[in-house]
Motif scaffolding. Structure first.
Motif, PDB file in Angstrom:
ATOM      1  N   VAL A  23     -15.816  42.885  70.491  1.00  0.00           N
ATOM      2  CA  VAL A  23     -16.142  41.465  70.516  1.00  0.00           C
ATOM      3  C   VAL A  23     -16.509  41.067  71.942  1.00  0.00           C
ATOM      4  CG1 VAL A  23     -15.202  39.146  70.213  1.00  0.00           C
ATOM      5  CG2 VAL A  23     -14.672  40.931  68.545  1.00  0.00           C
ATOM      6  N   GLN A  24     -17.619  40.354  72.090  1.00  0.00           N
ATOM      7  CA  GLN A  24     -18.045  39.892  73.396  1.00  0.00           C
ATOM      8  C   GLN A  24     -17.343  38.566  73.736  1.00  0.00           C
ATOM      9  OE1 GLN A  24     -20.050  41.744  75.178  1.00  0.00           O
ATOM     10  NE2 GLN A  24     -20.828  43.151  73.642  1.00  0.00           N
ATOM     11  N   ALA A  25     -17.152  38.322  75.014  1.00  0.00           N
ATOM     12  CA  ALA A  25     -16.631  37.019  75.428  1.00  0.00           C
ATOM     13  C   ALA A  25     -17.610  35.921  75.049  1.00  0.00           C
ATOM     14  CB  ALA A  25     -16.372  37.013  76.929  1.00  0.00           C
ATOM     15  N   ALA A  26     -18.911  36.198  75.213  1.00  0.00           N
ATOM     16  CA  ALA A  26     -19.962  35.256  74.816  1.00  0.00           C
ATOM     17  C   ALA A  26     -21.206  36.045  74.474  1.00  0.00           C
ATOM     18  CB  ALA A  26     -20.259  34.258  75.934  1.00  0.00           C
ATOM     19  N   PRO A 190      -7.392  31.594  79.599  1.00  0.00           N
ATOM     20  CA  PRO A 190      -8.455  31.619  78.590  1.00  0.00           C
ATOM     21  C   PRO A 190      -9.297  32.877  78.743  1.00  0.00           C
ATOM     22  CG  PRO A 190      -9.007  30.077  80.337  1.00  0.00           C
ATOM     23  CD  PRO A 190      -7.586  30.506  80.583  1.00  0.00           C
ATOM     24  N   PRO A 191      -9.789  33.446  77.643  1.00  0.00           N
ATOM     25  CA  PRO A 191     -10.562  34.685  77.729  1.00  0.00           C
ATOM     26  C   PRO A 191     -11.862  34.545  78.506  1.00  0.00           C
ATOM     27  CG  PRO A 191      -9.786  34.328  75.486  1.00  0.00           C
ATOM     28  CD  PRO A 191      -9.507  33.066  76.240  1.00  0.00           C
ATOM     29  N   LEU A 192     -12.408  33.320  78.571  1.00  0.00           N
ATOM     30  CA  LEU A 192     -13.686  33.100  79.238  1.00  0.00           C
ATOM     31  C   LEU A 192     -13.552  31.974  80.255  1.00  0.00           C
ATOM     32  CD1 LEU A 192     -16.758  33.396  79.598  1.00  0.00           C
ATOM     33  CD2 LEU A 192     -17.062  31.944  77.568  1.00  0.00           C
ATOM     34  N   ILE A 193     -13.920  32.278  81.508  1.00  0.00           N
ATOM     35  CA  ILE A 193     -14.007  31.278  82.563  1.00  0.00           C
ATOM     36  C   ILE A 193     -15.479  31.109  82.917  1.00  0.00           C
ATOM     37  CG2 ILE A 193     -13.352  30.654  84.923  1.00  0.00           C
ATOM     38  CD1 ILE A 193     -10.938  30.836  83.141  1.00  0.00           C
ATOM     39  N   MET A 194     -15.947  29.862  82.990  1.00  0.00           N
ATOM     40  CA  MET A 194     -17.313  29.586  83.426  1.00  0.00           C
ATOM     41  C   MET A 194     -17.269  28.606  84.583  1.00  0.00           C
ATOM     42  SD  MET A 194     -19.654  29.579  79.962  1.00  0.00           S
ATOM     43  CE  MET A 194     -18.835  28.204  79.128  1.00  0.00           C
ATOM     44  N   ALA A 195     -17.961  28.949  85.661  1.00  0.00           N
ATOM     45  CA  ALA A 195     -17.961  28.134  86.874  1.00  0.00           C
ATOM     46  C   ALA A 195     -19.395  27.743  87.202  1.00  0.00           C
ATOM     47  CB  ALA A 195     -17.347  28.912  88.036  1.00  0.00           C
ATOM     48  N   ASP A 196     -19.630  26.437  87.331  1.00  0.00           N
ATOM     49  CA  ASP A 196     -20.972  25.897  87.528  1.00  0.00           C
ATOM     50  C   ASP A 196     -21.118  25.386  88.960  1.00  0.00           C
ATOM     51  OD1 ASP A 196     -23.461  24.796  87.309  1.00  0.00           O
ATOM     52  OD2 ASP A 196     -22.915  23.231  85.878  1.00  0.00           O
ATOM     53  N   GLU A 197     -21.719  26.208  89.837  1.00  0.00           N
ATOM     54  CA  GLU A 197     -21.970  25.841  91.232  1.00  0.00           C
ATOM     55  C   GLU A 197     -20.718  25.255  91.912  1.00  0.00           C
ATOM     56  OE1 GLU A 197     -24.758  26.370  92.872  1.00  0.00           O
ATOM     57  OE2 GLU A 197     -26.474  26.245  91.506  1.00  0.00           O
TER      58      GLU A 197
END
Length: 256
Positions: A23-26, A190-197
């Motif tokens: 399974v992919q994170a996204a 959380p399994p997925l971290i997303m950082a926007d600039e």
């Protein structure tokens, strides 16, 4: 996963498609996104994947659609066509309330402007995901005994001592606010971290320090990290680099 301390070489953007059924994170497939009133799409992405535990640097110019991509993965925006998968669940097919719940359980977001709640203390800002997600609260308790102890550990690790925990975040420096935003994203693993600039307001030394801390915390929690920036000088700290222009121009059969 290779940590930044090991100096992992970057993978080329055109590496072969990964094999296996993990399974992919996204994962995005055949995505098209248009803003209201547009006749041409902002994004047309045949394929994009982020593996579990992977750290990925997504580059591109300001205004090029990087934040839009993060919002699609997070379920804040909906594609015109295609599929958005998060942790094995099809995000785009869910109603808004279910998308909000999935995002709260499985995704930590670090925004460019941090989006802290100005009237809350440092500690209460970090605890917000655990207030809204029983899954995050349970994971935090399993890791540290309670969500409060988990939040305190993260703040200490990010260099924010107990004398600051009850301080109103509006009174903090930009660098302190940035680390609070990172702790909020990380709490409850959380399994997925997303950082926007998130480093755009910092000087070069503070950018590097912050990224080392963020990458180390993601590695310890086993979280995937999608880091979006126009600053290509940061890319060497990540295991893989992809340009938005590249994934926005792929043809069928290619992978990011």
């Amino acid at each position: 996963m290779v940590t930044p301390a090991q100096g992992a070489p970057l993978q080329a953007s055109g590496t072969a498609c990964p094999t296996g059924k993990a399974v992919q994170a996204a994962a995005l497939e055949d995505i098209t996104f248009l803003w209201p009133g547009q006749t041409q799409p902002t994004l047309r992405i045949p394929s994009f994947t982020l593996a579990q535990g992977e750290t990925l640097f997504l580059s591109g110019p300001s205004g090029g659609g990087k934040s839009t991509l993060i919002s699609l993965i997070a379920g804040i925006l909906q594609p015109a066509t295609g599929r958005v998968m998060v942790n094995g669940t099809r995000m785009d097919s869910l109603p808004r309330s279910a998308r909000d719940a999935l995002r709260g359980d499985f995704i930590g977001l670090v925004f460019q402007q941090f989006n802290l709640i100005p009237h809350l203390s440092m500690l209460n800002n970090v605890l917000l995901p655990c207030r809204f997600s029983a899954v995050r609260a349970q994971r935090a308790a399993e890791m540290d005994g309670s969500p409060e102890q988990s939040a305190q550990r993260l703040l200490k690790t990010l260099g924010l001592g107990s004398e600051l925990w009850n301080k109103n975040v509006a009174r903090l420096s930009v660098g302190q606010q940035q680390r609070v935003a990172a702790a909020r994203a990380l709490v409850g693993a959380p399994p997925l971290i997303m950082a926007d600039e998130p480093t755009s307001a910092l000087d070069a030394d503070r950018r590097a320090d912050f990224l080392h801390l963020l990458l180390r915390q993601c590695a310890e929690a086993g979280s995937s990290l999608l880091f979006v920036s126009h600053d290509a000088a940061l890319a060497d700290m990540f295991a893989r680099r992809v340009s938005l222009a590249h994934i926005n121009r792929l043809h069928d059969g290619e992978c990011s």
